[in-house]
Enzyme design. Structure first.
Site, PDB file in Angstrom:
ATOM      1  N   SER A  39     181.107   9.605  93.227  1.00  8.17           N
ATOM      2  CA  SER A  39     180.178   9.572  93.083  1.00  8.17           C
ATOM      3  C   SER A  39     179.172  10.204  94.655  1.00  8.17           C
ATOM      4  O   SER A  39     179.995  10.050  95.562  1.00  8.17           O
ATOM      5  CB  SER A  39     179.998   8.180  92.742  1.00  8.17           C
ATOM      6  OG  SER A  39     178.594   8.009  92.837  1.00  8.17           O
ATOM      7  N   TYR A  44     179.505  -1.440  94.063  1.00  7.49           N
ATOM      8  CA  TYR A  44     180.318   0.106  93.253  1.00  7.49           C
ATOM      9  C   TYR A  44     180.615   0.921  94.569  1.00  7.49           C
ATOM     10  O   TYR A  44     181.574   1.739  94.684  1.00  7.49           O
ATOM     11  CB  TYR A  44     179.070   0.443  92.551  1.00  7.49           C
ATOM     12  CG  TYR A  44     179.548   1.982  91.569  1.00  7.49           C
ATOM     13  CD1 TYR A  44     180.121   2.065  90.851  1.00  7.49           C
ATOM     14  CD2 TYR A  44     178.944   3.137  92.120  1.00  7.49           C
ATOM     15  CE1 TYR A  44     180.505   3.212  90.625  1.00  7.49           C
ATOM     16  CE2 TYR A  44     178.598   4.458  91.210  1.00  7.49           C
ATOM     17  CZ  TYR A  44     179.545   4.235  90.692  1.00  7.49           C
ATOM     18  OH  TYR A  44     179.538   5.833  90.090  1.00  7.49           O
TER      19      TYR A  44
END
Length: 284
Positions: A140, A153
């Site tokens: 990501s 995250y």
């Protein structure tokens, strides 16, 4: 098995679902794994080509469950080969660090990091014996850029990238490639699947209440500009077909490369000011 075999985790939605379909179109035998096997209908519904279903095997797999992983290992042994592993299974949790318990951090890491390692370890003996293969890890933009309110995250993706660097150096002598796909903002359900803990920070009693509201507002405002996840799926299949990979990291998405460049080039105080200003958060 006379077709190249690709294993995809988290294939019931998002990048995993679309990648499954793209790989099928290109002639691969696809093993689509998902925690809830009943969701396989979502893949079939979007396939629009019943003739390709013969090259599609659905498997129940919870990457955090030892029994599920053991059952999946038996399936791999029956297949006898693995050419591509797409580690896509994952979810995102949010909230401010002070209000997030260690057990909640562990839950995030169990899927996004430790579960990914478990699946990778299952396929490595096949790739090592073949002396070929590609392991594509869905990372990501958050693996390079921290963001307030998303520390579980972000931390899981930072860990994934460090582990992938080491893994590439270990596996290079065996002809195995590692790739990190670093998408920016795309229209997937990553924030609606799995567990969310941002609700704590949305309570009026939270010291982070105002900051959380501003972050939520920013995310909602930007949703219309999020990219089409099919772009990422097509990029992944294109990458898989290359004879060999010359890079480890592959940023993709509007503004992603520029954001990485600015974060690495600017002094921290300048970068910090840009992020907080973007969120309308005052810096003391």
């Amino acid at each position: 098995m006379d077709k190249p075999v690709v294993i995809i985790t988290g294939a019931s939605s998002g990048f995993g679902l679309l990648s499954s379909i793209e790989f099928l179109k290109k002639g691969y035998f696809v093993v689509a794994t998902m925690r809830d096997i009943q969701k396989k209908e979502q893949v079939i519904h979007q396939l629009h080509n019943p003739t390709l279903e013969g090259n599609l095997l659905f498997c129940q797999l919870d990457v955090t469950d030892a029994d599920s992983l053991q059952a999946f290992q038996v399936i791999l042994q029956r297949l006898g080969r693995v050419d591509i592993l797409l580690n896509n299974a994952g979810f995102a949790t949010g909230g401010f660090a002070e209000e997030i318990s260690i057990s909640e951090y562990r839950t995030q890491f169990e899927t996004n990091f430790f579960g990914l390692i478990e699946v990778t370890k299952l396929v490595l003996p096949f790739m090592r014996q073949q002396r070929s293969g590609k392991i594509i890890n869905l990372s990501s933009i958050s693996a390079q850029i921290g963001f307030p309110g998303l520390s579980p995250y972000v931390a899981s993706k930072y860990a994934l990238e460090g582990w992938s660097e080491s893994l590439q150096l270990e596996l290079r002598p065996f002809g195995i490639d590692i790739a990190l796909i670093e998408p920016g903002s795309y229209q997937t359900n990553i924030w609606s699947s799995g567990k969310k803990i941002a609700e704590k920070s949305m309570l009026s009693t939270s010291p982070y209440h105002e900051m959380m509201k501003k972050i939520e507002a920013r995310l909602e405002k930007n949703q219309e500009s999020y990219g089409d996840p099919l772009e990422v799926a097509k990029f992944i299949t294109g990458l898989a077909e290359k004879p060999s990979l010359t890079k480890l990291r592959y940023p993709i998405g509007k503004g992603t490369r520029l954001s990485f460049f600015l974060k690495k080039s600017l002094p921290w105080k300048v970068w910090e000011g840009i992020v907080l200003k973007m969120l309308h958060i005052d810096r003391k």
